[in-house]
Design a protein around this motif. Structure first.
Motif, short mmCIF file in Angstrom:
data_model
loop_
_atom_site.label_atom_id
_atom_site.label_comp_id
_atom_site.label_asym_id
_atom_site.label_seq_id
_atom_site.Cartn_x
_atom_site.Cartn_y
_atom_site.Cartn_z
N ALA A 153 -29.65 35.60 -3.93
CA ALA A 153 -28.50 34.96 -3.26
C ALA A 153 -28.88 34.54 -1.85
O ALA A 153 -28.56 33.42 -1.41
CB ALA A 153 -27.31 35.92 -3.24
N ALA A 154 -29.59 35.40 -1.12
CA ALA A 154 -30.01 35.07 0.24
C ALA A 154 -30.97 33.89 0.24
O ALA A 154 -30.84 32.96 1.05
CB ALA A 154 -30.65 36.29 0.90
N SER B 280 -31.19 31.54 -1.99
CA SER B 280 -30.42 30.34 -2.35
C SER B 280 -29.68 29.80 -1.15
O SER B 280 -29.70 28.59 -0.88
CB SER B 280 -29.43 30.66 -3.47
OG SER B 280 -30.12 31.01 -4.65
N TRP B 281 -29.02 30.68 -0.42
CA TRP B 281 -28.26 30.27 0.76
C TRP B 281 -29.17 29.63 1.81
O TRP B 281 -28.87 28.58 2.37
CB TRP B 281 -27.50 31.47 1.33
CG TRP B 281 -26.72 31.14 2.55
CD1 TRP B 281 -27.02 31.50 3.84
CD2 TRP B 281 -25.52 30.38 2.63
NE1 TRP B 281 -26.08 31.01 4.71
CE2 TRP B 281 -25.14 30.32 3.98
CE3 TRP B 281 -24.73 29.74 1.68
CZ2 TRP B 281 -24.01 29.65 4.42
CZ3 TRP B 281 -23.59 29.08 2.12
CH2 TRP B 281 -23.24 29.03 3.47
N ILE B 282 -30.29 30.28 2.06
CA ILE B 282 -31.24 29.77 3.06
C ILE B 282 -31.78 28.40 2.62
O ILE B 282 -31.86 27.47 3.43
CB ILE B 282 -32.38 30.78 3.29
CG1 ILE B 282 -31.84 32.03 3.98
CG2 ILE B 282 -33.51 30.15 4.10
CD1 ILE B 282 -32.80 33.21 3.97
N ASP B 283 -32.13 28.28 1.35
CA ASP B 283 -32.68 27.01 0.85
C ASP B 283 -31.64 25.90 0.92
O ASP B 283 -31.97 24.76 1.27
CB ASP B 283 -33.19 27.19 -0.58
CG ASP B 283 -34.19 26.11 -0.99
OD1 ASP B 283 -34.77 25.45 -0.10
OD2 ASP B 283 -34.42 25.95 -2.20
N LEU B 284 -30.40 26.20 0.60
CA LEU B 284 -29.34 25.20 0.70
C LEU B 284 -29.16 24.70 2.12
O LEU B 284 -28.89 23.52 2.35
CB LEU B 284 -28.02 25.77 0.17
CG LEU B 284 -27.87 25.84 -1.33
CD1 LEU B 284 -26.67 26.69 -1.71
CD2 LEU B 284 -27.77 24.45 -1.94
N ARG B 285 -29.31 25.58 3.08
CA ARG B 285 -29.07 25.22 4.49
C ARG B 285 -30.30 24.64 5.19
O ARG B 285 -30.15 23.82 6.09
CB ARG B 285 -28.55 26.42 5.25
CG ARG B 285 -27.18 26.88 4.71
CD ARG B 285 -26.55 27.97 5.52
NE ARG B 285 -26.46 27.68 6.92
CZ ARG B 285 -25.39 27.16 7.53
NH1 ARG B 285 -24.33 26.86 6.82
NH2 ARG B 285 -25.41 26.95 8.82
N THR B 286 -31.51 25.08 4.78
CA THR B 286 -32.70 24.71 5.55
C THR B 286 -33.79 24.02 4.73
O THR B 286 -34.78 23.57 5.30
CB THR B 286 -33.33 25.96 6.19
OG1 THR B 286 -33.86 26.80 5.15
CG2 THR B 286 -32.34 26.73 7.04
N PRO C 147 -32.02 27.41 -5.36
CA PRO C 147 -30.83 27.98 -5.98
C PRO C 147 -30.85 27.89 -7.51
O PRO C 147 -30.40 28.80 -8.20
CB PRO C 147 -29.69 27.14 -5.40
CG PRO C 147 -30.21 26.66 -4.09
CD PRO C 147 -31.68 26.43 -4.32
#
Length: 154
Positions: free
Chosen positions: A17-18, A20-26, A135
């Motif tokens: 989950a972390a 995925s979140w990081i990849d979506l944002r950066t 993600p």
């Protein structure tokens, strides 16, 4: 639910989950999360199966496969289409699911990525050209890991 499975899920799922979140944002998958996930996956695979070889082969094959895809795409198109972080995340998937899970992880990730891209295009919200693949890999890894454990423990 088996408490051993729950403990390993507490390691894997928040990390995915972390990432995925990081990849979506950066558009990045940091080594500080992906590399320990590879090691933890090998330990987990050994814990449930008594052998680590399928996890080692899975990690190496997953990494090398995506590096070849990355370099081939760059040679053909002259631009990046897949990052090295994706290769490291697939290596983690190979460590958690063994080499036998790799085709399923890639199939789930690719299919879900295509579905999301298609849905965005149908709703007139065209993807900006780049979509993070992490993600989708995370979903594939989680689903394949859960399915394999279910089959192993039944």
């Amino acid at each position: 639910m088996n408490t051993d499975v729950l403990l390993w899920a507490i390691v894997l799922l928040p990390a995915l989950a972390a990432l995925s979140w990081i990849d979506l944002r950066t558009m990045r998958l940091p080594d500080v999360l992906t590399l320990p996930l590879i090691g933890a996956g090998m330990v987990q695979y050994w814990y449930f199966t008594g052998s680590v070889w399928a996890a080692i082969v899975g990690a190496l094959a997953g990494y090398l496969f995506f590096v070849v895809v990355e370099k081939s795409y760059r040679a053909l198109r002259g631009s990046d289409g897949l990052g090295r972080g994706d290769a490291k995340l697939l290596a983690a998937g190979g460590a958690w699911c063994g080499w036998i899970g790799l085709p399923w992880i890639v199939l789930i990730a690719s299919s879900s990525g295509l579905l999301i891209a298609g849905a965005l295009m149908l709703t007139s919200r065209k993807p900006s050209g780049l979509m993070p693949f992490g993600p989708f890999l995370a979903v594939g890894i989680a689903l394949v890991w859960a399915a394999q454990l279910r089959a192993l423990l039944i």
